[in-house]
Design an enzyme around this catalytic site. Structure first.
Site: not given
Length: 241
Positions: A149-151
């Protein structure tokens, strides 16, 4: 003429280090915070105690009206805007199969809509000869499990950065992103045991975690002398990837 910088996420970690470094470089700084008012005021106090100029301003970076108000404040207080550093961001870690989708939405609101809203105001209002600096992550190159999700959100930031650099043709405004590796901030250290931290610190050839001041050095470079670096992602990670 005093040069003016807006730094989002400026109350803690990399954002605060960047705000303090730019102030030491001679910038008047607007320290933008989401909820950490006391820490933002402490950052302002540290800058002014060192002879610099700074004010704090609160904004949800994904709220276009709040961000516009911050830019208004910067112009009214200091006379213009030359550099925008967008360091605000959040993360939730979980495998794709287990990620709570409400958390995914929160990550994307802060980490995609936020940079887009800030970039939109920056594109309209940064003075010619200025710089816009976003934050990606070296996790994109490392492809670490749990960080999807962050990437994904930071991949979007890189896309926004590279395209905006080309859209601002003719104005002598550079647009770049910094992609830190593991850096010893509260956001990074939270929830990690000593073994994990030691293992991650040993991975780069320089065999240590980065520090907020390491990353602030890169921000200072992009905000000042680096006039021929444009439309790039600088991976500041000690040689990790």
């Amino acid at each position: 003429m005093t040069r003016v910088a807006i730094v989002t996420g400026g109350s803690r970690g990399i954002g605060r280090a960047a705000a303090e470094r730019l102030a030491s470089d001679g910038f008047a700084v607007v320290v933008v915070y989401g909820g950490n008012k006391d820490e933002a005021l402490a950052a302002v106090e540290a800058i002014t105690a060192g002879g610099g100029q700074a004010i704090a301003a609160q904004a949800d970076v994904a709220d276009e009206h709040a961000v516009e108000a911050v830019f208004d404040t910067a112009e009214k207080t200091f006379g213009g805007i030359d550099v925008v550093v967008h360091a605000a961001g959040i993360t939730y870690l979980a495998p794709v199969a287990e990620m709570d989708l409400d958390r995914l939405d929160r990550v994307h609101r802060t980490n995609i809509r936020g940079p887009f809203v800030v970039a939109q105001q920056a594109a309209r209002r940064v003075r010619d000869g200025g710089a816009i600096i976003n934050f990606s992550t070296s996790v994109l190159a490392l492809a670490l499990p749990g960080y999807a999700a962050y990437a994904a959100s930071k991949g979007a930031v890189e896309g926004i950065t590279l395209i905006l650099a080309r859209e601002l043709r003719g104005r002598d405004i550079t647009v770049n992103a910094v992609a830190p590796g593991p850096t010893a901030t509260a956001l990074f250290l939270d929830g990690k045991d000593e073994e994990t931290i030691t293992r991650m610190a040993a991975q780069p050839p320089l065999e240590r975690l980065g520090t907020p001041s390491d990353i602030a050095e890169v921000v200072s470079f992009l905000a000042g002398p680096a006039r021929w670096v444009n439309g790039q992602v600088l991976r500041a990670n000690g040689g990790l990837a």
